[in-house]
Structures are given as C-alpha cells and as structure tokens.
Design a protein around this motif. Structure first.
Motif, PDB file in Angstrom:
ATOM      1  N   TRP A 219      39.879  -8.925  23.893  1.00 41.70           N
ATOM      2  CA  TRP A 219      39.122  -9.364  25.064  1.00 41.70           C
ATOM      3  C   TRP A 219      38.316  -8.192  25.621  1.00 41.70           C
ATOM      4  O   TRP A 219      38.841  -7.109  25.818  1.00 41.70           O
ATOM      5  CB  TRP A 219      40.057  -9.900  26.146  1.00 41.70           C
ATOM      6  CG  TRP A 219      40.486 -11.300  25.887  1.00 41.70           C
ATOM      7  CD1 TRP A 219      41.585 -11.720  25.204  1.00 41.70           C
ATOM      8  CD2 TRP A 219      39.795 -12.488  26.291  1.00 41.70           C
ATOM      9  NE1 TRP A 219      41.636 -13.089  25.143  1.00 41.70           N
ATOM     10  CE2 TRP A 219      40.548 -13.589  25.812  1.00 41.70           C
ATOM     11  CE3 TRP A 219      38.625 -12.736  27.004  1.00 41.70           C
ATOM     12  CZ2 TRP A 219      40.169 -14.914  26.028  1.00 41.70           C
ATOM     13  CZ3 TRP A 219      38.240 -14.049  27.215  1.00 41.70           C
ATOM     14  CH2 TRP A 219      39.006 -15.110  26.739  1.00 41.70           C
ATOM     15  N   LYS A 220      37.036  -8.440  25.885  1.00 44.89           N
ATOM     16  CA  LYS A 220      36.202  -7.429  26.537  1.00 44.89           C
ATOM     17  C   LYS A 220      35.709  -7.912  27.896  1.00 44.89           C
ATOM     18  O   LYS A 220      35.246  -7.121  28.716  1.00 44.89           O
ATOM     19  CB  LYS A 220      35.007  -7.062  25.661  1.00 44.89           C
ATOM     20  CG  LYS A 220      33.998  -8.190  25.442  1.00 44.89           C
ATOM     21  CD  LYS A 220      32.845  -7.736  24.565  1.00 44.89           C
ATOM     22  CE  LYS A 220      31.815  -8.866  24.360  1.00 44.89           C
ATOM     23  NZ  LYS A 220      30.705  -8.460  23.478  1.00 44.89           N
ATOM     24  N   ASN A 221      35.819  -9.235  28.137  1.00 43.99           N
ATOM     25  CA  ASN A 221      35.275  -9.792  29.375  1.00 43.99           C
ATOM     26  C   ASN A 221      36.025 -11.061  29.740  1.00 43.99           C
ATOM     27  O   ASN A 221      35.714 -12.135  29.235  1.00 43.99           O
ATOM     28  CB  ASN A 221      33.781 -10.086  29.192  1.00 43.99           C
ATOM     29  CG  ASN A 221      33.160 -10.787  30.399  1.00 43.99           C
ATOM     30  OD1 ASN A 221      33.752 -10.826  31.481  1.00 43.99           O
ATOM     31  ND2 ASN A 221      31.976 -11.344  30.212  1.00 43.99           N
ATOM     32  N   LYS A 222      37.014 -10.932  30.622  1.00 45.54           N
ATOM     33  CA  LYS A 222      37.719 -12.111  31.117  1.00 45.54           C
ATOM     34  C   LYS A 222      37.119 -12.613  32.430  1.00 45.54           C
ATOM     35  O   LYS A 222      37.535 -13.644  32.945  1.00 45.54           O
ATOM     36  CB  LYS A 222      39.202 -11.805  31.316  1.00 45.54           C
ATOM     37  CG  LYS A 222      39.980 -11.734  30.018  1.00 45.54           C
ATOM     38  CD  LYS A 222      41.482 -11.682  30.258  1.00 45.54           C
ATOM     39  CE  LYS A 222      42.241 -11.710  28.928  1.00 45.54           C
ATOM     40  NZ  LYS A 222      43.709 -11.659  29.136  1.00 45.54           N
ATOM     41  N   VAL A 223      36.125 -11.881  32.950  1.00 46.31           N
ATOM     42  CA  VAL A 223      35.524 -12.255  34.223  1.00 46.31           C
ATOM     43  C   VAL A 223      34.874 -13.631  34.137  1.00 46.31           C
ATOM     44  O   VAL A 223      34.989 -14.456  35.053  1.00 46.31           O
ATOM     45  CB  VAL A 223      34.498 -11.195  34.679  1.00 46.31           C
ATOM     46  CG1 VAL A 223      33.742 -11.676  35.925  1.00 46.31           C
ATOM     47  CG2 VAL A 223      35.189  -9.873  34.961  1.00 46.31           C
TER      48      VAL A 223
ATOM     49  N   ASP B 129      45.129 -16.529  25.293  1.00 49.90           N
ATOM     50  CA  ASP B 129      44.947 -16.113  26.690  1.00 49.90           C
ATOM     51  C   ASP B 129      44.061 -17.094  27.445  1.00 49.90           C
ATOM     52  O   ASP B 129      44.285 -17.375  28.628  1.00 49.90           O
ATOM     53  CB  ASP B 129      44.331 -14.715  26.752  1.00 49.90           C
ATOM     54  CG  ASP B 129      45.290 -13.621  26.309  1.00 49.90           C
ATOM     55  OD1 ASP B 129      46.467 -13.928  26.041  1.00 49.90           O
ATOM     56  OD2 ASP B 129      44.859 -12.461  26.219  1.00 49.90           O
ATOM     57  N   GLU B 130      43.033 -17.618  26.783  1.00 51.21           N
ATOM     58  CA  GLU B 130      42.146 -18.595  27.429  1.00 51.21           C
ATOM     59  C   GLU B 130      42.885 -19.899  27.693  1.00 51.21           C
ATOM     60  O   GLU B 130      42.811 -20.460  28.787  1.00 51.21           O
ATOM     61  CB  GLU B 130      40.915 -18.855  26.571  1.00 51.21           C
ATOM     62  CG  GLU B 130      39.967 -19.874  27.195  1.00 51.21           C
ATOM     63  CD  GLU B 130      38.671 -20.037  26.416  1.00 51.21           C
ATOM     64  OE1 GLU B 130      37.753 -20.691  26.948  1.00 51.21           O
ATOM     65  OE2 GLU B 130      38.580 -19.535  25.285  1.00 51.21           O
ATOM     66  N   TYR B 131      43.604 -20.396  26.699  1.00 48.77           N
ATOM     67  CA  TYR B 131      44.337 -21.645  26.861  1.00 48.77           C
ATOM     68  C   TYR B 131      45.345 -21.522  28.006  1.00 48.77           C
ATOM     69  O   TYR B 131      45.457 -22.431  28.846  1.00 48.77           O
ATOM     70  CB  TYR B 131      45.084 -22.006  25.575  1.00 48.77           C
ATOM     71  CG  TYR B 131      44.229 -22.100  24.324  1.00 48.77           C
ATOM     72  CD1 TYR B 131      42.857 -22.346  24.386  1.00 48.77           C
ATOM     73  CD2 TYR B 131      44.800 -21.935  23.054  1.00 48.77           C
ATOM     74  CE1 TYR B 131      42.086 -22.428  23.230  1.00 48.77           C
ATOM     75  CE2 TYR B 131      44.032 -22.032  21.903  1.00 48.77           C
ATOM     76  CZ  TYR B 131      42.688 -22.265  22.000  1.00 48.77           C
ATOM     77  OH  TYR B 131      41.929 -22.355  20.854  1.00 48.77           O
ATOM     78  N   LYS B 132      46.046 -20.412  28.023  1.00 45.18           N
ATOM     79  CA  LYS B 132      47.083 -20.207  29.044  1.00 45.18           C
ATOM     80  C   LYS B 132      46.469 -20.079  30.440  1.00 45.18           C
ATOM     81  O   LYS B 132      47.009 -20.615  31.415  1.00 45.18           O
ATOM     82  CB  LYS B 132      47.914 -18.968  28.723  1.00 45.18           C
ATOM     83  CG  LYS B 132      49.141 -18.772  29.609  1.00 45.18           C
ATOM     84  CD  LYS B 132      49.985 -17.600  29.130  1.00 45.18           C
ATOM     85  CE  LYS B 132      51.274 -17.492  29.966  1.00 45.18           C
ATOM     86  NZ  LYS B 132      51.013 -17.283  31.397  1.00 45.18           N
ATOM     87  N   ALA B 133      45.339 -19.389  30.554  1.00 41.98           N
ATOM     88  CA  ALA B 133      44.692 -19.216  31.853  1.00 41.98           C
ATOM     89  C   ALA B 133      44.265 -20.565  32.436  1.00 41.98           C
ATOM     90  O   ALA B 133      44.393 -20.806  33.641  1.00 41.98           O
ATOM     91  CB  ALA B 133      43.481 -18.292  31.723  1.00 41.98           C
ATOM     92  N   ILE B 134      43.767 -21.451  31.590  1.00 38.84           N
ATOM     93  CA  ILE B 134      43.347 -22.780  32.042  1.00 38.84           C
ATOM     94  C   ILE B 134      44.546 -23.580  32.535  1.00 38.84           C
ATOM     95  O   ILE B 134      44.512 -24.206  33.609  1.00 38.84           O
ATOM     96  CB  ILE B 134      42.615 -23.523  30.902  1.00 38.84           C
ATOM     97  CG1 ILE B 134      41.263 -22.852  30.633  1.00 38.84           C
ATOM     98  CG2 ILE B 134      42.423 -24.996  31.247  1.00 38.84           C
ATOM     99  CD1 ILE B 134      40.569 -23.344  29.378  1.00 38.84           C
TER     100      ILE B 134
END
Length: 323
Positions: free
Chosen positions: A128-132, A188-193
């Motif tokens: 990941w370089k940009n989670k913003v 990480d994306e799936y979990k954040a949602i």
C-alpha cells in the motif's frame, strides 16, 4: 446481508454515472494530466451525497457510493498500491476476431487506444502506498448516508482475480505467487469496508471473461484450474471476514459486442459457490444469459445464501443464446 420476510429488497451492481465536471477531473487524474485536487475533493463529496439521495428517492434498499471516485473498477488500484508503476500496452489478448469489422469499429468508438497508456503493469513487490483514497471513499459514503433510511449499504472492491486478469506481472515468478500477493494487500481494502459497517461487494468479471482473453487457447480443464486458484486466493483475502458481510459479483463484461463465446454459467457455477460470500450477484437480463435462471432447477443453491439477479448489459449487439 439482510433479508426481508415481506418483500423483495432492491439493490444494483455498484457503479453509477458521475457528473460531467467530476468525470473530467477523474479522467485527468487517471491519465496523469494536471487537475485541481481541491476541486476534485469537493465535487466528489457532493457527488456521493447526490447519488446516495437519488438511490433513496427511487427506493433502492441497499445502495452503494456509486464508485464516484473511480475512473475504472479495476485501475483505481494503480493509485493505491505500489508495484504497479509499469505500463501495460497490450492488455487485451484473445483469439482472432470472429467479426473483425465490427470489433474494429467498436475499438475506434470506445477510443481504446488512448486508454492503453493508463493500464498498469506489475513490476515490483506489492504494497500500500496510498490508503487516503480508500479512507476518503468510506468517509464520504458514511456522511452521505446520514439521515437516510436503508436496509444496509455496500461498497464495491476489485477482486484478486480481476487485478490478475487486467494487470499482468513482470515481477512475481508464478501465477500462484502473484495472486497470493494480491490477496495479502487487497485484504486491507475488504476489511476496511466491512469495518466501516458496509457489505463489501467483490467484483470479479475475470471469473468468466479470462476464458476469452489470456486463456483462450488453453484447455477447459486448465481454465477451471485457473478459476480454482483465483477462488482460493480470494478466500485467503476474505479470511476473518464474516460471509454475511460479503457479496460476490460475476459478469461477462458491459461492453457492446456479440458475446457469442461467453462462458455458460452452468459450467462454472460450482466454482462460484466456493467463494466465501453470503450473496452472489450474477448478470442475467440480456439476450445471452436470460435463460440461465433455469440452472437453479438442477443446481442446489446453498442454504442461507442469497442470489442477486442483475441487469447490466441491455444493448442490442448480443447474439441470442439458442435457449
């Protein structure tokens, strides 16, 4: 996902039209051209509020954010993940065209050649370089939902297999190594949602479309093995996420074309049902696939699961299926 004992709940596939001015900014960003980042942030916030309210007005029970921030439901990963700095100039392999004149006309109409410069290529280790941008999408959707009544809400996210399909690797030594690397970052994306309180919809056109792209000259057995690997990696990414917070979307692409060589749902439905999701969203209301509801007369749908029949391709260029 929630059930209703008294009525059929309404939802949709996820992506909805972007305002023209917003799209101009998103398109410029996607093409690495100059754009006003402050204007993009402001217009994006307003667009999500507007599209969520429109869904409420028309009676959608399970809305999305409309994917308002994304130029593509796949290529957005280029802005968020490291290791995708390369340019893939030939992203659409496949068999010789059955209708070459038509295919070339559609290629010119879609201006595909101008798009090739933005197709990513994996050239280094993924991370990941940009989670913003992900955090902004979540925050904008949460704000837009305030004061409105829905059964629940969902956000789409690209599947492991779809990135594997559209973004080839020059770095990882094998397909297995690459899809598991993708699974480890996309988790990480799936979990954040899900952690934000939404259902995650995992978009996987690759499930059936790779047969007529990278795998067009492989045996059917080899293609099923490829699907099995992608399902295995996706389930690895979904580990720890409750199945009732996941819906899995399969489609044959929303492109204008004959779709004469689409993979029949019956041939892959057993593998689809291995995905650890509670709901399965399947494109069906078009001349090529409208008959496929009949497979559920023979295929036992798992107890406790939900089927979401979808409308996506309604253009008239489809070759009708004999059934």
């Amino acid at each position: 996902m929630k059930r209703s004992s008294g009525r059929i709940l309404t939802t949709h596939i996820g992506s909805l039209p972007r305002p023209k001015d917003l799209w101009a900014l998103i398109d410029a960003k996607d093409r690495d051209q100059p754009y006003d980042s402050a204007a993009l942030d402001s217009q994006l916030k307003d667009a999500v509020i507007t599209i969520v309210r429109k869904q409420a007005e028309v009676g959608i029970d399970i809305p999305s954010d409309g994917e308002q921030s994304k130029a593509s439901f796949t290529n957005y990963v280029r802005e968020r993940l490291s290791g995708l700095e390369g340019i893939n100039k030939e992203p659409f392999p496949g068999p010789p065209a059955k209708f070459p004149g038509y295919d070339e006309a559609m290629r010119r109409r879609s201006n595909l050649g101008a798009r090739l410069g933005t197709m990513p290529l994996n050239t280094g280790p993924l991370g990941w370089k940009n989670k913003v941008e992900l955090e902004t999408d979540v925050a904008n959707f949460q704000m837009a939902l305030q004061g409105l009544k829905f059964e629940e809400a969902f956000m789409p996210a690209v599947s492991v297999g779809q990135v594997f399909f559209m973004v080839p690797t020059k770095y990882y030594a094998s397909d297995r190594e690459y899809v598991y690397a993708l699974a480890d970052v996309l988790r990480d994306e799936y979990k954040a949602i899900v952690d934000a309180g939404f259902v995650v919809q995992v978009d996987s056109p690759d499930f059936v479309m790779m047969r007529n792209r990278q795998c067009w000259n492989r045996t059917w057995g080899e293609y099923r093995t490829s699907i099995e690997l992608r399902v295995e990696a996706l389930n690895h990414a979904l580990a720890g996420i409750r199945e009732d917070r996941v819906r899995f979307h399969v489609c044959w692409g929303n492109f204008e074309g004959p779709h004469h060589n689409d993979v029949p749902l019956r041939d892959v439905v057993d593998l689809m049902l291995k995905v650890k999701a509670q709901a399965y969203s399947i494109e069906g209301a078009n001349p090529r696939h409208a008959h496929e509801w009949q497979i559920w007369e023979d295929v036992r749908f798992p107890e406790g699961k939900i089927l979401i029949p979808g409308v996506i391709d309604t253009v008239t260029t489809f070759v009708e299926h004999p059934e």
